[in-house]
Scaffold this motif. Structure first.
Motif, mmCIF file in Angstrom:
data_model
loop_
_atom_site.group_PDB
_atom_site.id
_atom_site.type_symbol
_atom_site.label_atom_id
_atom_site.label_comp_id
_atom_site.label_asym_id
_atom_site.label_seq_id
_atom_site.Cartn_x
_atom_site.Cartn_y
_atom_site.Cartn_z
ATOM 1 N N PHE A 129 -77.483 -132.754 40.849
ATOM 2 C CA PHE A 129 -78.593 -132.324 39.982
ATOM 3 C C PHE A 129 -79.939 -132.695 40.593
ATOM 4 O O PHE A 129 -80.921 -131.946 40.514
ATOM 5 N N GLY A 130 -79.985 -133.920 41.184
ATOM 6 C CA GLY A 130 -81.252 -134.348 41.792
ATOM 7 C C GLY A 130 -81.681 -133.455 42.937
ATOM 8 O O GLY A 130 -82.881 -133.183 43.129
ATOM 9 N N THR A 131 -80.704 -132.989 43.717
ATOM 10 C CA THR A 131 -81.023 -132.091 44.834
ATOM 11 C C THR A 131 -81.611 -130.782 44.316
ATOM 12 O O THR A 131 -82.597 -130.246 44.870
ATOM 13 N N LEU A 132 -81.021 -130.244 43.245
ATOM 14 C CA LEU A 132 -81.525 -128.991 42.672
ATOM 15 C C LEU A 132 -82.920 -129.189 42.087
ATOM 16 O O LEU A 132 -83.811 -128.335 42.259
ATOM 17 N N VAL A 133 -83.150 -130.307 41.418
ATOM 18 C CA VAL A 133 -84.472 -130.578 40.827
ATOM 19 C C VAL A 133 -85.524 -130.651 41.918
ATOM 20 O O VAL A 133 -86.652 -130.154 41.766
ATOM 21 N N GLN A 134 -85.182 -131.233 43.075
ATOM 22 C CA GLN A 134 -86.152 -131.344 44.170
ATOM 23 C C GLN A 134 -86.503 -129.973 44.728
ATOM 24 O O GLN A 134 -87.652 -129.719 45.117
ATOM 25 N N LEU A 135 -85.499 -129.052 44.721
ATOM 26 C CA LEU A 135 -85.787 -127.701 45.201
ATOM 27 C C LEU A 135 -86.664 -126.941 44.214
ATOM 28 O O LEU A 135 -87.479 -126.087 44.605
ATOM 29 N N VAL A 136 -86.498 -127.235 42.905
ATOM 30 C CA VAL A 136 -87.326 -126.577 41.888
ATOM 31 C C VAL A 136 -88.731 -127.140 41.910
ATOM 32 O O VAL A 136 -89.728 -126.410 41.858
ATOM 33 N N ASP A 137 -88.845 -128.484 41.995
ATOM 34 C CA ASP A 137 -90.142 -129.165 41.947
ATOM 35 C C ASP A 137 -90.413 -129.740 43.330
ATOM 36 O O ASP A 137 -89.884 -130.796 43.692
ATOM 37 N N LYS A 138 -91.205 -129.043 44.126
ATOM 38 C CA LYS A 138 -91.439 -129.457 45.498
ATOM 39 C C LYS A 138 -92.197 -130.774 45.601
ATOM 40 O O LYS A 138 -92.226 -131.401 46.659
ATOM 41 N N SER A 139 -92.839 -131.146 44.491
ATOM 42 C CA SER A 139 -93.611 -132.395 44.548
ATOM 43 C C SER A 139 -92.702 -133.625 44.611
ATOM 44 O O SER A 139 -93.128 -134.718 44.962
ATOM 45 N N ARG A 140 -91.442 -133.466 44.210
ATOM 46 C CA ARG A 140 -90.505 -134.589 44.243
ATOM 47 C C ARG A 140 -90.033 -134.835 45.684
ATOM 48 O O ARG A 140 -89.981 -133.920 46.499
ATOM 49 N N GLY A 141 -89.679 -136.067 45.986
ATOM 50 C CA GLY A 141 -89.172 -136.405 47.305
ATOM 51 C C GLY A 141 -87.839 -135.731 47.561
ATOM 52 O O GLY A 141 -87.054 -135.500 46.638
ATOM 53 N N LYS A 142 -87.576 -135.442 48.803
ATOM 54 C CA LYS A 142 -86.343 -134.770 49.154
ATOM 55 C C LYS A 142 -85.172 -135.737 49.031
ATOM 56 O O LYS A 142 -85.209 -136.853 49.543
ATOM 57 N N ALA A 143 -84.104 -135.317 48.363
ATOM 58 C CA ALA A 143 -82.931 -136.165 48.173
ATOM 59 C C ALA A 143 -82.105 -136.204 49.436
ATOM 60 O O ALA A 143 -81.957 -135.195 50.135
ATOM 61 N N LYS A 144 -81.551 -137.384 49.726
ATOM 62 C CA LYS A 144 -80.696 -137.554 50.894
ATOM 63 C C LYS A 144 -79.268 -137.204 50.520
ATOM 64 O O LYS A 144 -78.698 -137.766 49.593
ATOM 65 N N ILE A 145 -78.686 -136.246 51.254
ATOM 66 C CA ILE A 145 -77.321 -135.823 50.980
ATOM 67 C C ILE A 145 -76.350 -136.799 51.649
ATOM 68 O O ILE A 145 -76.401 -136.998 52.872
ATOM 69 N N ILE A 146 -75.474 -137.395 50.844
ATOM 70 C CA ILE A 146 -74.505 -138.378 51.349
ATOM 71 C C ILE A 146 -73.117 -137.772 51.263
ATOM 72 O O ILE A 146 -72.718 -137.261 50.207
ATOM 73 N N PRO A 147 -72.334 -137.821 52.343
ATOM 74 C CA PRO A 147 -70.967 -137.293 52.295
ATOM 75 C C PRO A 147 -70.138 -138.025 51.238
ATOM 76 O O PRO A 147 -70.413 -139.168 50.872
ATOM 77 N N TYR A 148 -69.075 -137.347 50.808
ATOM 78 C CA TYR A 148 -68.279 -137.879 49.693
ATOM 79 C C TYR A 148 -67.715 -139.270 49.993
ATOM 80 O O TYR A 148 -67.848 -140.189 49.170
ATOM 81 N N PHE A 149 -67.071 -139.434 51.113
ATOM 82 C CA PHE A 149 -66.383 -140.708 51.372
ATOM 83 C C PHE A 149 -67.367 -141.864 51.539
ATOM 84 O O PHE A 149 -67.090 -142.990 51.130
ATOM 85 N N GLU A 150 -68.525 -141.588 52.125
ATOM 86 C CA GLU A 150 -69.548 -142.637 52.218
ATOM 87 C C GLU A 150 -70.084 -142.978 50.829
ATOM 88 O O GLU A 150 -70.272 -144.153 50.488
ATOM 89 N N ALA A 151 -70.317 -141.960 50.019
ATOM 90 C CA ALA A 151 -70.785 -142.204 48.652
ATOM 91 C C ALA A 151 -69.720 -142.926 47.832
ATOM 92 O O ALA A 151 -70.025 -143.785 46.985
ATOM 93 N N LEU A 152 -68.443 -142.564 48.089
ATOM 94 C CA LEU A 152 -67.355 -143.239 47.362
ATOM 95 C C LEU A 152 -67.307 -144.724 47.701
ATOM 96 O O LEU A 152 -67.092 -145.577 46.822
ATOM 97 N N LYS A 170 -80.518 -112.983 44.912
ATOM 98 C CA LYS A 170 -81.456 -111.954 44.506
ATOM 99 C C LYS A 170 -82.459 -112.460 43.493
ATOM 100 O O LYS A 170 -83.535 -111.876 43.334
ATOM 101 N N THR A 171 -82.128 -113.568 42.768
ATOM 102 C CA THR A 171 -83.029 -114.099 41.724
ATOM 103 C C THR A 171 -84.181 -114.888 42.322
ATOM 104 O O THR A 171 -85.139 -115.228 41.612
ATOM 105 N N LYS A 172 -84.079 -115.204 43.616
ATOM 106 C CA LYS A 172 -85.100 -116.021 44.294
ATOM 107 C C LYS A 172 -85.200 -117.432 43.703
ATOM 108 O O LYS A 172 -86.215 -118.112 43.878
ATOM 109 N N LYS A 173 -84.160 -117.847 43.027
ATOM 110 C CA LYS A 173 -84.141 -119.200 42.451
ATOM 111 C C LYS A 173 -83.347 -120.136 43.370
ATOM 112 O O LYS A 173 -82.431 -119.697 44.092
ATOM 113 N N PRO A 174 -83.682 -121.435 43.371
ATOM 114 C CA PRO A 174 -82.950 -122.394 44.224
ATOM 115 C C PRO A 174 -81.471 -122.460 43.843
ATOM 116 O O PRO A 174 -81.104 -122.383 42.668
ATOM 117 N N VAL A 175 -80.631 -122.604 44.879
ATOM 118 C CA VAL A 175 -79.178 -122.712 44.676
ATOM 119 C C VAL A 175 -78.666 -123.902 45.488
ATOM 120 O O VAL A 175 -79.063 -124.077 46.644
#
Length: 705
Positions: free
Chosen positions: A120-143, A70-75
C-alpha cells in the motif's frame, strides 16, 4: 478498471467473514456520492492452486494490466501467498513486470503479515509524489526482519505475562484487561494478533500449574521415606511381599490415615487435590508412580543393609569375645589385624568397630579389676604387716607382686600396670580404713545402698523441714511484690560479711536468701528447690495489692506442700512486715495506692492472725515511717527462725500409745521400704541384700523393733 465508483450509503467491509454479521461490527459507511479511484493493486497468486494453470493466469493478468494502463493511474503488482509461493511462478511474475515501464512488484504474505503495508505504501508514493520513495524488500529478507521483530516483541510480551501472572488460576479476560495499557502487549498483538497472545498466556498458565504440581510431588516424595519408616520399619514384614500386597499392608496399619489419603479422583494431580496447599498427607495413588516405586525399593534396601550391618556388629562382638588375642588394655592398633576381615570393612566404617572395641575393652577391664579385687581379698594376709597409714615400700610392693604374679587374675592386667598398682594401694587403704567411702565396690557397697534406700523409701510421719539439727545455716525466703523482696535482700546482704555470714546472739551463721516476686507455682519461684530447703519466710507489703499477693502466694505454697509426700514448706514460720519501697511513690510513710498507714497496719494484723504468723508493726518497733525494716528487726526474725528450728526437730521414731499402756518401753518403729507396714529387722534387711519382695510382718507389737 473503472476510475469512478458510486457507493452511496454502502458499508465498508473489512473481510468477507463479516458478511451477514454486519450488526456485530462497527457500522462504518463509505462516503456519499461518487468515489474517484487513485490507483490499483494488481494481485497475483503465486501459490500452487488446484486445477489452475499459472501461464493462463498470467495471460489474464497481462490483459487486465492493459486495461488498467489505459486509466493512466499508478499500478503496483502484488505477489500474494509468497509463504507458499512457487519459485518459477515468482520468477515469471517478475519477468512480466520487467517488460512494463516502471511497473513495481511487491512480494507479500498476508498470513505472515509480510510486506502488506509496503504494498500500500508503494502505491501511495506513486499517487503522491511528494512522499519519499518506498524501498522494495524481497519476501525472504522481509520475512527475516519480520521474524526478528516478532521474536523481540514476543520476548517482551512473555516477560510482561510472567510479571503479572503468578498463579495458574488466572483467567484471560482479567489478565488481558490488566495488560491492555502496556506497550509490550500492544506491540505483540499488533504483530501477531490477540489469539496468539492468548495462546502464550495459556502456555504460561499451564507451565505454572505444572511447576505447582511438581513442587507438591517433591514434597510428597520427600515425606514418603518417613511414612515408610513409621509404618513398616520391620524388614520381615515386607521383604517378600509383592507391591500390591505391600500396599494392602500399609492400608491396614493403624496410623495409615496419619500419613496417607485415599482420593476418589485419581490420579492425584488431575483433581482438586493439587490446589490443597495445606494438605500434608500423601495421596495413596502416588505409590503407583516410578519415583515412589524407587523410594519403596530404597526403603527395602535400607532395611536390608541395616540388618546386615547389625549382623556385622554382632559377628564382630562375638569375634571379640572368642578371640584369645583381645586382652584387657590392648590397644585397637594391636588387636585390629587379628580380628578384622574383609566383610567387616565392606559393611561398616572403622570408627564403628573402634567404638564397639572400646566398649568391649571397658567390660574386659572392669571384669579384670573385679577379679583382681577378689584376688586381693583372698590374699589378705599380705597386708597385715603394714603400718597404719603407711605407704608400702618398694620392697613390700615387690613381695606382693611376687606372691600374686603367678595368678592369672594378676597377669590379666599386665597392660594396665599403673591401674593395677593403684588398686593395690586402694585395697591397703580399705584394709586399715574400712568405710563405705573407701569400699572397692564404690556405689555397690551394701552400707551405701542401705543408707540410700532408707533415705528414699522410708516413710517418716510428721516430717518437718525445720527439724534439721544443723543450725549453723539459715535459709530464708523473702516474699514481696514489685521489687520489695530484691530490695530487702540487698539490704540484708549489705549487713552480712563478705562470705554471707551473719551474727545472731554472738554466733556466726551462714545466711542464704531467696527473694521471690512472681508466681510461686512456677518452678523458678518455688519456695523449695533441690538445693534450697527454707527455714522461714519474711513476707513484705506496702499496699493492698502487695498484701494480697503475699496471702495468695502463701496459700499456693501450702497447697503445693500438702500435695507432696514429705510435706516440705507446709508449716514454715512466717513474719509479715509493712515496709517502704525505696524510691516509692508518695503517700504517708511511702505506702502506695492511696491507702492510709493505719489501714495497712490493721489489714496486716488481720492477715497475720489468719496466717498464724508474727506481724512487725513499724510504730511499735520504733522505726520512722518511710524507712524499711532495720537491723534489729532482722536479728529478731532470724532468732525466731533458730528457735523454731530447735523446737521442731524431726521425730524419727514415734511412740506407740498401745504399747505404753501395756507397760512396754518407748519403741522406734521400723517401716517396710515398699509398703509402709511395720516389719522386723530381718525382714527389712533381707529384701535389700537379696533383692526379694518384702513380706508383711505379723500383726500387733510383734512387728515393732
Amino acid at each position: 478498471a473503472a476510475t469512478k465508483l458510486a457507493s452511496a450509503e454502502k458499508l465498508m467491509y473489512f473481510c468477507t467473514d463479516q458478511l451477514g454479521l454486519e450488526q456485530d461490527f462497527e457500522q462504518k459507511q463509505m462516503p456519499d456520492g461518487k468515489l474517484p479511484v487513485d490507483g490499483f493493486l494488481l494481485c497475483v497468486d503465486v501459490s500452487r492452486g488446484m486445477n489452475r494453470n499459472f501461464d493462463e493466469q498470467l495471460k489474464f493478468v497481462s490483459n487486465l494490466y492493459n486495461q488498467l494502463a489505459k486509466t493512466k493511474k499508478p499500478v503496483v503488482v502484488v505477489l500474494t501467498k509468497c509463504d507458499e509461493g512457487v519459485e518459477r511462478y515468482i520468477r515469471d511474475a517478475h519477468a512480466f513486470a520487467l517488460g512494463k515501464k516502471n511497473l513495481q512488484v511487491v512480494e507479500t504474505s498476508a498470513r505472515s503479515n509480510v510486506n502488506v503495508e509496503l504494498a500500500f505504501g508503494t502505491l501511495v508514493q506513486l499517487v503522491d509524489k511528494s512522499r519519499g520513495k518506498a524501498k522494495i524488500i524481497p519476501y525472504f529478507e522481509a520475512l527475516k526482519q519480520q521474524s526478528q521483530q516478532i521474536a523481540a516483541a514476543k520476548d517482551k510480551y512473555e516477560w510482561l505475562v510472567s510479571r503479572i501472572v503468578k498463579s495458574h488460576h488466572e483467567l484471560w479476560p482479567n489478565v488481558s484487561r490488566k495488560m491492555q495499557p502496556a506497550p509490550e502487549f500492544q506491540d505483540y498483538v499488533y504483530l501477531e494478533g490477540t489469539l496468539k497472545a492468548k495462546k502464550l498466556f495459556l502456555q504460561h498458565v499451564q507451565r505454572l500449574k505444572q511447576e505447582h504440581i511438581e513442587r507438591r510431588r517433591k514434597a510428597y516424595l520427600a515425606l514418603l521415606p518417613q511414612a515408610l519408616d513409621a509404618l513398616v520399619p520391620d524388614l520381615d514384614e515386607i521383604d517378600r511381599l509383592s507391591r500390591s500386597k505391600a500396599e494392602k499392608l500399609l492400608e491396614a496399619k493403624p496410623d495409615f490415615s496419619k500419613w496417607f489419603v485415599v482420593l476418589e479422583e485419581t490420579p492425584w494431580d488431575a483433581g482438586d487435590r493439587v490446589d490443597e496447599v495445606d494438605s500434608e498427607r500423601i495421596p495413596f495413588d502416588l505409590l503407583e508412580t516410578p519415583a515412589a516405586e524407587q523410594l519403596y525399593e530404597a526403603h527395602l534396601e535400607k532395611l536390608r543393609n541395616e540388618r546386615k550391618r547389625a549382623e556385622m556388629r554382632r559377628a564382630f562382638r562375638e569375634n571379640l569375645e572368642s578371640s584369645p588375642f583381645v586382652t584387657p588394655g590392648k590397644p585397637w592398633e594391636e588387636a585390629r589385624s587379628f580380628i578384622m576381615n574383609e566383610d567387616f570393612y565392606q559393611w561398616l566404617e572403622e570408627p564403628v568397630y573402634m567404638d564397639i572395641y572400646g566398649k568391649h575393652q571397658k567390660q574386659l577391664i572392669d571384669k579384670a579389676k573385679e577379679d583382681f579385687q577378689e584376688l586381693l581379698l583372698e590374699y589378705s594376709e599380705l597386708f597385715y604387716e603394714l603400718e597404719l597409714d603407711a605407704k608400702p615400700s618398694k620392697e613390700k610392693m615387690g613381695v606382693i607382686q611376687e606372691v600374686l604374679g603367678e595368678e592369672q587374675r594378676f597377669k590379666a592386667l599386665h597392660k594396665l600396670q599403673a591401674e593395677r598398682d593403684a588398686l593395690v594401694l586402694k585395697h591397703i587403704h580399705f584394709v586399715y580404713h574400712p568405710t563405705k567411702e573407701t569400699c572397692p565396690s564404690c556405689s555397690s557397697c551394701v552400707d551405701a545402698r542401705v543408707e540410700q534406700l532408707l533415705s528414699t523409701r522410708f516413710l517418716r510421719p510428721h516430717r518437718n523441714p525445720l527439724g534439721d539439727a544443723n543450725v549453723d545455716r539459715i535459709n530464708l525466703v523473702i516474699l514481696g511484690k514489685d521489687g520489695l523482696a530484691r530490695e530487702l535482700a540487698n539490704e540484708i546482704r549489705a549487713l552480712c560479711t563478705n562470705d554471707d555470714k551473719y551474727v545472731v546472739e554472738g554466733k556466726m551463721y551462714e545466711l542464704a536468701l531467696r527473694p521471690i516476686e512472681g508466681n510461686v507455682r512456677l518452678p523458678v519461684n518455688a519456695f523449695q528447690t533441690p538445693t534450697f530447703q527454707p527455714h522461714g519466710c519474711l513476707c513484705l507489703y506496702n499496699s493492698k495489692e502487695s498484701l494480697s499477693y503475699v496471702v495468695e502466694s502463701i496459700e499456693k505454697s501450702r497447697e503445693a506442700a500438702a500435695g507432696r509426700r514429705d510435706g516440705h514448706g507446709g508449716q514454715l514460720p512466717l513474719t509479715l512486715v509493712l515496709v517502704n519501697k525505696r524510691g516509692g511513690g508518695g503517700g504517708v510513710g511511702g505506702v502506695e495506692g492511696g491507702e492510709t498507714l493505719q489501714s495497712l497496719i490493721q489489714q496486716g494484723q488481720q492477715i497475720a492472725s489468719k496466717l498464724q504468723c508474727v506481724f512487725l508493726d513499724p510504730a511499735s518497733a520504733g522505726i520512722a515511717y518511710g524507712r524499711n525494716i532495720n537491723e534489729k528487726q532482722i536479728g529478731q526474725v532470724l532468732k525466731g527462725l533458730l528457735d523454731a528450728k530447735r523446737n521442731l526437730n524431726l521425730v524419727v521414731g514415734s511412740t506407740s500409745p498401745g504399747l505404753k499402756e501395756a507397760g512396754e518401753a518407748e519403741l522406734r518403729v521400723v517401716m517396710c521400704l515398699m509398703c509402709g507396714d511395720p516389719v522386723s529387722a530381718d525382714e527389712v534387711l533381707l529384701p535389700i541384700l537379696q533383692a526379694q519382695p518384702c513380706r508383711p510382718a505379723p500383726g500387733g507389737a510383734g512387728g515393732a523393733v
